[in-house]
Design a protein around this motif. Structure first.
Motif, PDB file in Angstrom:
ATOM      1  N   MET A  83     -30.787 -11.993   2.303  1.00  0.00           N
ATOM      2  CA  MET A  83     -31.214 -13.326   1.846  1.00  0.00           C
ATOM      3  C   MET A  83     -32.046 -13.250   0.569  1.00  0.00           C
ATOM      4  N   GLN A  84     -32.050 -12.109  -0.076  1.00  0.00           N
ATOM      5  CA  GLN A  84     -32.811 -11.996  -1.313  1.00  0.00           C
ATOM      6  C   GLN A  84     -32.030 -12.636  -2.457  1.00  0.00           C
ATOM      7  N   ASN A  85     -32.796 -13.101  -3.438  1.00  0.00           N
ATOM      8  CA  ASN A  85     -32.175 -13.760  -4.583  1.00  0.00           C
ATOM      9  C   ASN A  85     -32.464 -12.953  -5.846  1.00  0.00           C
ATOM     10  N   ALA A  86     -31.421 -12.262  -6.310  1.00  0.00           N
ATOM     11  CA  ALA A  86     -31.601 -11.365  -7.455  1.00  0.00           C
ATOM     12  C   ALA A  86     -31.899 -12.141  -8.738  1.00  0.00           C
ATOM     13  N   LYS A  87     -31.599 -13.444  -8.743  1.00  0.00           N
ATOM     14  CA  LYS A  87     -31.812 -14.225  -9.966  1.00  0.00           C
ATOM     15  C   LYS A  87     -33.286 -14.551 -10.188  1.00  0.00           C
ATOM     16  N   LEU A  88     -34.093 -14.435  -9.118  1.00  0.00           N
ATOM     17  CA  LEU A  88     -35.509 -14.760  -9.237  1.00  0.00           C
ATOM     18  C   LEU A  88     -36.339 -13.488  -9.246  1.00  0.00           C
TER      19      LEU A  88
END
Length: 587
Positions: A83-88
């Motif tokens: 559920m990690q967001n690489a864009k942030l």
RNA sequence: GGGGUCGUAGAUCAAUUGGUUAGAUCGCCAGCUUGUCACGCUGGAGGCUGCGGGUUCGAGUCCCGUCGAUCUCGCCA
């Protein structure tokens, strides 16, 4: 402080901490159960999770909308791997909200800082407080700050003093139109806002402040352009006991520092130095864009010998025939598009635009029949043309051929993507002519300003051929913009006298207009020289933007109005009475 | 002062040759929705086509004027 951290700074290492954040709701995602908020401040974005287990808070969270201002206290938790967001930058963590306070609900704005299609400028400027929330605009203002800071550091380290000069000064009739400020105390008299601190900084030299700089606000009441605002900022510099070379190397050092601090790159110095004569010949402009070739080539001898009347007569009447070669563009530019280019160069006074498509050893063009085989070969050789190239020619006065071809050159390079918009190509242009003939008033005008020192060996020409006199003046050009301009100043009253005479300014007029400067120069004026850089333009170029409004927090529109405040606006009659002013607006 | 482009829903745009009730996407409002991150689904509201004239049976569309934005020539010693 209402917060413990900013939205951009938390990372995995903060997991377990209880934090309080403040910011704007960038986006909300309501799942009925869980509510997610991306919280934004100028440092970044972080996701906040509202869990329904805290029913009261959860109810409030569901009413949040974009651009509401909130304060959240909660625990930093790690996100599960999937559920990690690489864009942030903060995408590996969440803040699990424990308390929510709505500091201020927002009206629905006419546009959102997050939206990709930008609304028109009028709306952006009217709601500039929303527009300024956009990361791109923030980046521009941050870069601007860094440039000011690096500039101040550089001059400080080199023993310069930043000295403020007045905003309320005296109007001098030369130069740009002044912004005037009426005096209440002196009936019928006006201050002028400075077009630049030119005279003050020269007086500071007389006063012994031999290394001066200032980030100076300047005002000019002239029509606006994409790179011109009525108020703008100059990096203003003046030095005493120096020669032209000292100014150039000082600014070389500044540019090296700025490129280092803002781009992390090494700028090769000394910067190239070109003469005015050379750039006009090669590029047709005193502010050439050096990122691409497309250089102008003179075809005068061939034009004089050919059978094409327009070319022949141009040469006979003392004009110029010059061309530019556009590599492999013969197929790219249809007749229709070339007609558009013809209209384009007419804006600059050209009467037409000749073109040749280059074939194997010959030229294809409606006017090719006026050029015999030898002439065609000569043109191909002169232009270093290859089959498939396209050659454009303008036959006109030197001035018009420069204006038309340099504009065409810039346009073609842009259309054909001949340069990297991020690149900074910086050079000095030196030895500007001292005077320009003013045909309307039948006299000479100063090209730079009347206090500019001629090149020493040209001083005798003041009496014989003023048009040939070169000035000790120099412009810094970058990517087709004039990015700085300066000169060595006259400190010899005999030379100054001569210049005034040539400009048609009598001694009485000179005393009347500039008496206070001339008087100061009589009290021990050291040799001095200076330069001023356009800060706004430099920020623009470092950002690879082509619009000065991008780098000013609250810019004005083309008609010089401020869409946010509504300035300029009428004032009360009482204010006018205090200032002894009656307005007389033509119907 | 001159020339070019633009102006249609809150935003970005579309609307055949002048032709029926001016559409799409995003946003907005309501409902549903517990792992999304440009969330998704269902439904709904929202238009003086910048403004004023004119031509026409009929104008968002053509013409004139005007206001505003933008690019540009002149201007910016």
């Amino acid at each position: 402080m209402l917060r413990t951290h900013t939205c951009g700074e938390l990372r995995l290492g903060s997991v377990g901490q209880t934090v309080t954040l403040c910011g704007w709701v960038n986006t909300y995602r309501d799942f009925g159960g869980l509510v997610f908020i991306d919280l934004r401040d100028r440092y970044g974005l972080i996701q906040v999770v509202f869990n329904p287990s805290k029913a009261e808070m959860h109810e409030v969270a569901r009413t949040l909308r974009n651009e509401d201002v909130i304060r959240v206290t909660g625990q930093v938790v790690a996100r599960p791997a999937d559920m990690q967001n690489a864009k942030l930058a903060t995408g590996e963590i969440d803040v699990q909200a424990g308390e929510l306070e709505v500091l201020n609900k927002s009206k629905t704005p006419p546009f959102f800082p997050t939206q990709t299609d930008l609304p028109n400028e009028e709306l952006r400027l009217k709601y500039r407080f929303v527009d300024l929330r956009r990361p791109e605009v923030q980046q521009a203002l941050i870069l601007r700050h860094k440039m000011s800071k690096a500039t101040r550091d550089y001059f400080d380290e080199n023993n310069f003093l930043e000295i403020e000069t007045p905003m309320l000064g005296r109007s001098t009739p030369e130069g740009a139109r002044d912004y005037l400020v009426p005096s209440r105390v002196h009936e019928g008299c006006f201050y002028a806002l400075p077009q630049s601190p030119q005279i003050y900084k020269q007086i500071l030299m007389v006063a012994g402040y031999d290394r001066y700089f200032q980030l100076a606000k300047c005002f000019r009441d002239e029509d606006l352009r994409a790179d011109r605002q009525p108020e703008f900022t100059q990096i203003d510099v003046e030095m005493a006991f120096v020669q032209q070379e000292d100014i150039l190397s000082t600014i070389d050092g500044l540019m090296k520092r700025l490129v280092k601090d803002l781009r992390g790159a090494e700028l090769q110095t000394p910067l190239p130095r070109l003469t005015h004569r050379e750039v006009m010949e090669r590029f047709g402009s005193d502010k050439p864009d050096l990122r691409f070739d497309l250089e102008l080539k003179c075809l005068g001898d061939i034009a004089a010998a050919c059978d094409f009347g327009v070319f022949k007569s141009t040469i006979e009447s003392g004009g110029r025939v010059r061309g530019i070669r556009v590599p492999q563009a013969a197929e790219k530019y249809s007749r229709k598009v070339i007609d558009e280019l013809t209209e384009f160069v007419k804006q600059y006074g050209a009467k037409g635009l000749a073109f040749f498509r280059v074939k194997d050893g010959e030229l294809d063009s409606p006017i090719a029949k006026f050029f015999n085989a030898d002439h065609q070969k000569a043109i191909i050789t002169r232009m270093a043309a290859q089959p498939g190239d396209l050659i454009f020619c303008v036959a006109d006065t030197f001035k018009v051929s420069c204006a038309a071809l340099s504009a065409l050159r810039n346009r073609l390079a842009r259309e054909l993507n001949l340069f990297d918009p991020q690149e900074l190509k910086i050079a000095w242009v030196c030895d500007f002519p001292m005077f320009q003939w003013n045909d309307e008033e039948k006299r000479w005008d100063a090209e730079h300003h009347p206090f500019c020192q001629p090149v020493d060996e040209d001083i005798p020409l003041l009496d014989t051929d003023p048009g040939q006199v070169r000035a000790q003046s120099y412009d810094l050009v970058c990517n087709g913009y004039e990015a700085a301009s300066g000169s060595v100043r006259i400190h010899d009253s005999a030379v100054q006298q001569k210049i005034f005479n040539l400009l048609g300014i009598t001694n009485e007029e000179a005393e009347l207009r500039f008496g206070f400067l001339l008087e100061a120069l009589r009290y021990g004026a050291p040799p001095h020289a200076g330069v001023a850089l356009g800060l706004d333009r430099w920020v623009m170029m470092f950002l690879a933007s082509d619009n000065i409004r991008d780098v000013i927090a609250f810019p004005k529109t083309q008609k010089a109005s401020d869409m946010l405040t509504g300035a300029p606006a009428p004032v009360d009659l009482r204010q006018l009475r205090d200032l002894h002013i009656k307005v007389d607006v033509p119907k």
